[in-house]
Design an enzyme around this catalytic site. Structure first.
Site, short mmCIF file in Angstrom:
data_model
loop_
_atom_site.label_atom_id
_atom_site.label_comp_id
_atom_site.label_asym_id
_atom_site.label_seq_id
_atom_site.Cartn_x
_atom_site.Cartn_y
_atom_site.Cartn_z
N GLU A 1 0.86 -1.19 0.00
CA GLU A 1 0.00 0.00 0.00
C GLU A 1 0.89 1.24 0.00
OE1 GLU A 1 -3.25 1.09 -0.26
OE2 GLU A 1 -2.08 2.94 -0.07
N LYS A 2 0.76 2.04 -1.04
CA LYS A 2 1.67 3.17 -1.24
C LYS A 2 1.53 4.30 -0.24
CE LYS A 2 -1.24 5.34 -4.80
NZ LYS A 2 -2.19 4.29 -5.19
N HIS A 3 0.47 4.31 0.57
CA HIS A 3 0.29 5.38 1.55
C HIS A 3 0.93 5.10 2.90
CE1 HIS A 3 -3.03 6.39 -1.24
NE2 HIS A 3 -2.68 7.62 -0.91
N HIS B 1 4.30 6.62 -4.16
CA HIS B 1 3.07 7.40 -4.11
C HIS B 1 3.22 8.57 -5.08
CE1 HIS B 1 0.15 10.32 -2.66
NE2 HIS B 1 -0.52 9.28 -2.20
N HIS C 1 -1.85 15.76 -5.78
CA HIS C 1 -1.89 14.50 -5.04
C HIS C 1 -0.50 14.19 -4.48
CE1 HIS C 1 -2.82 9.88 -5.22
NE2 HIS C 1 -2.77 10.33 -3.98
N CYS D 1 -2.05 11.76 3.27
CA CYS D 1 -2.16 12.06 1.84
C CYS D 1 -3.19 13.17 1.71
CB CYS D 1 -2.61 10.82 1.06
SG CYS D 1 -3.04 11.18 -0.65
N HIS E 1 -6.23 11.19 0.18
CA HIS E 1 -6.61 9.85 0.62
C HIS E 1 -6.51 9.65 2.13
CE1 HIS E 1 -5.59 8.83 -3.74
NE2 HIS E 1 -6.90 8.65 -3.60
FE FE2 Z 1 -2.79 9.34 -2.09
#
Ligand code: FE2
Length: 131
Positions: free
Chosen positions: A16-18, A46, A52, A116, A119
């Site tokens: 998971e990139k976050h 990310h 973003h 984020c 997100h």
């Molecule tokens: Fe994000």
């Protein structure tokens, strides 16, 4: 009543990139400073654009058996390509990677909370033992 904790998502940082990867020794010497690296997007990058990006990572330490976590630091990432020409035009970007140092006389758990801009909140944790 909605609790903020319910809004904090968690996942494996490798998938998971976050999620922050917290990297440090798993066992440290009591009362001696040790290095902690915290990175968002270590395995899966990310996006880092004006629209973003990762804006902040907060790092906390909860000593074993205690109720309240201590804040180790809050690290802001404020350059995401914006300029007077518009979004993604400056070529200046910060990167969500932090190296810090801390010490403790007690074992416990490090928590990283990343934010984020679109997100929300993501957490990860790592246990620290004493040698
Ligand atoms: Fe994000």
């Amino acid at each position: 009543l909605k609790r903020i904790g319910e809004l904090v998502q968690e996942a494996d940082w490798k998938q998971e990139k976050h999620v922050s990867a917290i990297e440090c020794a798993g066992a440290v010497k009591a009362d001696e400073f040790f290095q902690v690296n915290v990175t968002v997007g270590k395995e899966i990058a990310h996006p880092n654009t004006t629209e973003h990006h990762i804006s902040c990572i907060s790092l906390f330490f909860l000593p074993e058996g205690e109720k309240f976590p201590y804040k180790i630091g809050r690290y802001e990432f404020n350059a995401h390509g914006a300029s007077v020409q518009g979004p993604n035009t400056s070529s200046i970007y910060s990167h969500p990677l932090v190296t810090t140092w801390m010490k403790t006389s007690k074992p416990g758990t490090l928590f990283a909370v990343s934010i984020c801009n679109i997100h929300g909140l993501w957490q990860s944790s790592k246990e620290i033992k004493l040698e």
